[in-house]
Design a protein around this motif. Structure first.
Motif, PDB file in Angstrom:
ATOM      1  N   GLU A 280       6.937   0.410   6.562  1.00  0.00           N
ATOM      2  CA  GLU A 280       7.347   1.731   7.004  1.00  0.00           C
ATOM      3  C   GLU A 280       7.084   1.877   8.501  1.00  0.00           C
ATOM      4  O   GLU A 280       6.090   1.374   9.026  1.00  0.00           O
ATOM      5  N   THR A 281       7.960   2.576   9.158  1.00  0.00           N
ATOM      6  CA  THR A 281       7.780   2.855  10.579  1.00  0.00           C
ATOM      7  C   THR A 281       6.577   3.763  10.763  1.00  0.00           C
ATOM      8  O   THR A 281       6.407   4.748  10.036  1.00  0.00           O
ATOM      9  N   VAL A 282       5.731   3.431  11.712  1.00  0.00           N
ATOM     10  CA  VAL A 282       4.540   4.242  11.966  1.00  0.00           C
ATOM     11  C   VAL A 282       4.954   5.653  12.371  1.00  0.00           C
ATOM     12  O   VAL A 282       5.919   5.846  13.121  1.00  0.00           O
ATOM     13  N   HIS A 283       4.238   6.651  11.843  1.00  0.00           N
ATOM     14  CA  HIS A 283       4.445   8.074  12.121  1.00  0.00           C
ATOM     15  C   HIS A 283       5.792   8.569  11.594  1.00  0.00           C
ATOM     16  O   HIS A 283       6.375   9.509  12.139  1.00  0.00           O
ATOM     17  N   LYS A 284       6.261   7.950  10.536  1.00  0.00           N
ATOM     18  CA  LYS A 284       7.514   8.397   9.930  1.00  0.00           C
ATOM     19  C   LYS A 284       7.230   9.173   8.651  1.00  0.00           C
ATOM     20  O   LYS A 284       6.475   8.734   7.797  1.00  0.00           O
ATOM     21  N   TRP A 285       7.834  10.368   8.549  1.00  0.00           N
ATOM     22  CA  TRP A 285       7.783  11.146   7.322  1.00  0.00           C
ATOM     23  C   TRP A 285       8.881  10.650   6.382  1.00  0.00           C
ATOM     24  O   TRP A 285      10.007  10.400   6.799  1.00  0.00           O
ATOM     25  N   LYS A 286       8.558  10.542   5.107  1.00  0.00           N
ATOM     26  CA  LYS A 286       9.529  10.111   4.107  1.00  0.00           C
ATOM     27  C   LYS A 286       9.377  10.996   2.880  1.00  0.00           C
ATOM     28  O   LYS A 286       8.276  11.206   2.386  1.00  0.00           O
ATOM     29  N   ARG A 287      10.495  11.532   2.425  1.00  0.00           N
ATOM     30  CA  ARG A 287      10.446  12.349   1.212  1.00  0.00           C
ATOM     31  C   ARG A 287      10.458  11.443  -0.004  1.00  0.00           C
ATOM     32  O   ARG A 287      11.331  10.588  -0.156  1.00  0.00           O
ATOM     33  N   MET A 288       9.480  11.631  -0.880  1.00  0.00           N
ATOM     34  CA  MET A 288       9.351  10.801  -2.070  1.00  0.00           C
ATOM     35  C   MET A 288       9.996  11.514  -3.263  1.00  0.00           C
ATOM     36  O   MET A 288      10.564  12.592  -3.145  1.00  0.00           O
ATOM     37  N   LEU A 289       9.862  10.903  -4.426  1.00  0.00           N
ATOM     38  CA  LEU A 289      10.422  11.473  -5.642  1.00  0.00           C
ATOM     39  C   LEU A 289       9.756  12.803  -5.957  1.00  0.00           C
ATOM     40  O   LEU A 289       8.533  12.895  -6.026  1.00  0.00           O
ATOM     41  N   GLU A 290      10.563  13.827  -6.161  1.00  0.00           N
ATOM     42  CA  GLU A 290      10.023  15.146  -6.472  1.00  0.00           C
ATOM     43  C   GLU A 290       9.486  15.174  -7.894  1.00  0.00           C
ATOM     44  O   GLU A 290       9.964  14.454  -8.778  1.00  0.00           O
TER      45      GLU A 290
END
Length: 812
Positions: free
Chosen positions: A30-40
């Motif tokens: 994962e890119t450092v300091h990246k927000w990623k939305r996961m499974l709700e």
């Protein structure tokens, strides 16, 4: 050469921070300091919620309790990090009653849930705070309620909880009538499960609730929360060993630190490596979505800018967070319009070793090693040793003074008045002198500290920042900053003075500003004195009686004048934003302003430091001007070299282990040495991966950045080139990583034209890497003879080469 190598080894300052066997890993990065939305989390697993808790255990996040907007919850749901899936947990035993604003912590293989608010929120019945303690055993999925005799904490909710030294610690919260700030602890191991009230010492936080806590370095940290009229954005720390609270000073007005997050409640704070991360909460009437970071080493706040293509969560409060590995997970919370959320977000944290640029330069100043200029300060010409390169890089005024003194020295040498030192000597007294009669030694020493480290501490001798002595010292530093053309230091000093001006120091400050012709500070002092709530106590003081007549008249006349609606130029100047360049920016200009190629002359432009270079670095046929003091400050290799001998013709041949880096990689190395830059092409990272070990940098920051660069940017398209370069440099970690990528993408890599040009030993390495994979493990028709390793210079026999080609053809 062996003696030099031994000396270099001895000069490694922090060997524990250097990881020679840093391993590369294969997988999705994962890119450092990246927000990623996961499974709700969908309704059939668990309700959307807020005021819940989330804890991390192994590779999963466990969420307990909270409310869905209609009723309280006591379900336990689990998110598996590896499987990216939600599960509703079954359990044995009697779980805690539905509740919210409770606390949950993990100790060994159990989760402990304490307190909270329970009852029927719709019917408004049986609403009460609790002080019960439940243990959930992860291996057996069993709930157990602990029972106690003797004193217990008062029932509470919205409190803080932490685990340290096999104990549970409970702090503050709300008991239904008032906010608290008491602390209790209980042993989680052994036979003595009895609550004990902790006698707290020091500067305890105010009574508060709805705040998070985080544990790091033997301390518990508390930031903001609901404290009524006392709500602040202060950060407090509690020492578990001494039971002492202290307020962490984050207002480093002279260290160019970012501001602390706005005061808030209902937020999350998590500890990771040397950082504390704060996200969300209600900041007065807003729900901010920015992420703040507090560095425990530098004691500074900063806002973390999210990486490109981040799915940043919206602002929210009463959410929960947990750290798993190198990632922060945020779940649920209350978003706009009082809506409960079931969203889960992942934020990739950075775990880079800290930048030691400021510390390294500060150390070389303190040690007074490799000083090449003597500054004669004040009317008594107090000698202060320094380094030409640092002074010239940060002050145009000092650069001009150094140039003038160098020209005068050259004239004296040419006329025979003084003899030139032909060979560099580590212990020799600097020939060059610069006179600064307009400076005072104490103030100039502080300016010097700023030049090297970008920060000064005016409270080192007097801890009170508002004492008249401290204020006058900072004003003298401000005057020198103006004289020496260091605008950023001037702005920082002005900010410090405005923040610490008070009744007891304003008149001495006004007097000093008047005589030093610091009009912006004088104007601010006058405005402070004539304010309604300041004027009477100030003019009735003994200090006002001793004020010189002209300033008395000016104060009285200013008091009689109606307030001006149009700000003066001095008012504009005193309220302006801090401008000017940082240490990194100045050193960037200094190193990039000049250079020379083989057979050519040096080229210096703007603020380049080539004209002050006292050593040249050679890579292949290229020369680069450099400065002993900067090289020695940043690398133990150069420190040991320059302390031992002067290289012939002041030329240093550059290599990394047994490899000569490319010119581009060497330029990347210089940028790191001079101003800590870690941005570089992927191929440069190959050459510099082992540089921190070879050159003895203070820590392995550069190596970690190289590792991340390689892991993030090595692709099936360039992996064969990376493999060849890693083999040539004997970078085993990178080579193994490249082989793993080839194996996992063999169908794509094998069809590239470049594979036909690989050396035969590398083909063998690929075959062996393929053979180690289970799905490639097929029986061979016959046992082949031993194959040479890739480092061998032996030539394969014809039949063995044919065997390898046959195997590659089969895999293709």
């Amino acid at each position: 050469m062996q003696n030099i190598a031994k000396m270099i080894t001895e000069q490694l300052r922090n060997p524990n921070e250097l990881d020679i066997n840093l391993r590369m890993e294969f997988g999705p990065f994962e890119t450092v300091h990246k927000w990623k939305r996961m499974l709700e989390c969908y309704e059939f697993v668990g309700a959307r919620r807020s005021k819940h808790t989330a804890v991390a255990y192994k590779d999963a996040i466990y969420v307990f309790g909270g409310d869905n907007g209609k009723s309280m919850l006591n379900d336990l749901i689990r998110f598996d990090i590896k499987e990216n899936s939600w599960t509703k947990m079954g359990c044995m035993g009697v779980p805690p009653a539905p509740r919210y604003h409770h606390s949950a912590v993990v100790h060994r293989s159990s989760m402990f849930v304490f307190g909270g608010y329970t009852g029927d929120i719709l019917a408004n019945s049986n609403l009460t705070n609790k002080n019960d303690l439940f243990e959930y055993k992860f291996p057996s999925a069993q709930w157990i309620q602990w029972k106690f005799t003797g004193q217990e904490p008062v029932p509470r909710s919205a409190h803080g909880a932490a685990v340290y030294d096999d104990k549970l610690w409970i702090f503050a919260g709300y008991d239904g009538n008032a906010r608290l700030n008491d602390m209790w602890t209980i042993n989680l191991v052994g036979e003595n499960h009895q609550w004990e009230r902790v006698e707290q010492k020091g500067q305890c936080p105010p009574t508060c609730c709805n705040f998070p806590v985080a544990v790091a370095r033997g301390k518990m940290f508390v930031f903001s929360g609901q404290s009524g009229a006392k709500i602040t954005n202060a950060l407090f720390q509690f020492d578990f060993e001494s039971h002492t609270w202290s307020r962490v000073c984050t207002e480093h007005l002279l260290r160019s630190a970012g501001p602390a997050p706005a005061r808030r409640y209902g937020h999350v704070m998590a500890a990771h490596a040397r950082h504390l991360y704060v996200f969300g909460g209600a900041a007065d009437s807003t729900l901010p979505s920015d992420l703040h970071c507090y560095d425990l080493d530098t004691q500074m706040w900063s806002v973390v800018q999210p990486a490109a293509e981040s799915a940043t969560p919206s602002g929210r409060l009463f959410h929960a967070g947990a750290v798993v590995g190198d990632a922060l997970y945020i779940f649920g919370g209350t978003v706009d319009n009082n809506v409960r959320s079931g969203e889960l977000f992942r934020f990739q944290l950075s775990n880079y070793p800290r930048c030691t640029l400021h510390d390294d330069f500060g150390r070389v100043l303190k040690s007074q090693q490799f000083c090449d200029v003597t500054l004669l300060v004040g009317t008594e010409q107090t000698p202060i040793l320094a380094h030409q390169a640092m002074l010239a890089a940060r002050s145009q005024y000092l650069r001009a003074k150094i140039k003038e003194s160098r020209e005068e020295l050259a004239k004296r040498i040419a006329s025979g008045e003084e003899k030139a030192s032909e060979v560099y000597s580590y212990k020799a007294k600097p020939q060059l002198t610069v006179k600064l009669p307009e400076a005072t030694p104490e103030a100039f020493q502080m300016v010097l500290n700023y030049i090297y480290t970008d920060r000064i501490d005016p409270t080192e001798k007097d801890e009170d920042p508002a004492s008249p002595a401290t204020i006058l010292l900072v004003m003298e530093v401000l005057r020198l900053a103006l004289r020496l053309s260091i605008p950023r230091l001037r702005g920082l000093c002005a900010r410090f003075l405005r923040a610490n001006l008070c009744d007891s120091n304003v008149l001495p400050a006004l007097h000093a500003a008047h005589h030093a012709q610091l009009n912006c500070i004088k104007e601010y002092c006058l405005r402070f004195v004539v304010k309604d709530y300041n004027f009477t106590p100030i003019v009735m003081s003994k200090e006002f009686e001793d004020l010189e007549q002209s300033l008395m008249v000016e104060v009285i006349r200013r008091r009689q004048q109606p307030p001006s609606k149009q700000p003066t130029a001095a008012q504009h100047e005193s309220d302006e934003e801090i401008i000017g360049t940082t240490l990194e920016q100045d050193m960037c200009v200094f190193v990039s302003g000049g250079g020379s190629s083989a057979g050519g002359s040096s080229n210096s432009s703007g603020g380049g430091g080539a004209e002050l270079a006292d050593v040249r670095l050679r890579v292949g046929g290229t020369m680069r001007p450099a400065h002993r003091s900067i090289l020695a400050a940043r690398a133990a290799y150069f420190e040991a070299m320059f302390r031992s001998f002067s290289p012939q013709d002041n030329i240093v041949n550059i290599k990394i282990c047994d490899t000569i880096p490319s010119e581009e990689a060497f330029d990347s190395l210089l940028r790191y040495i001079y101003y800590g830059d870690t941005n570089m092409p992927t191929e440069d990272s190959l050459y510099l991966f082992q540089a921190p070990i070879y050159y003895g940098f203070t820590n392995n920051r550069l190596q970690v950045f190289c590792q991340h660069n390689l892991q993030s940017n090595v692709t099936p398209e360039n992996v064969l080139a990376i493999l060849q370069a890693a083999d040539r440099m004997r970078a085993t970690d990178i080579k193994e990583y490249a082989l793993k990528m080839i194996v996992h993408n063999f169908g794509l890599v094998a069809h590239q034209e470049a594979i036909k040009n690989l050396a035969q030993p590398l083909l063998v390495d690929i075959i062996w890497a393929l053979a180690e994979e289970p799905h490639f493990d097929t029986p061979l028709p016959s046992q082949p003879r031993s194959l040479p390793s890739s480092s061998s210079t032996d030539v394969l026999t014809d039949d063995m080469a044919e065997y390898i080609r046959h195997k590659v053809k089969n895999y293709i």
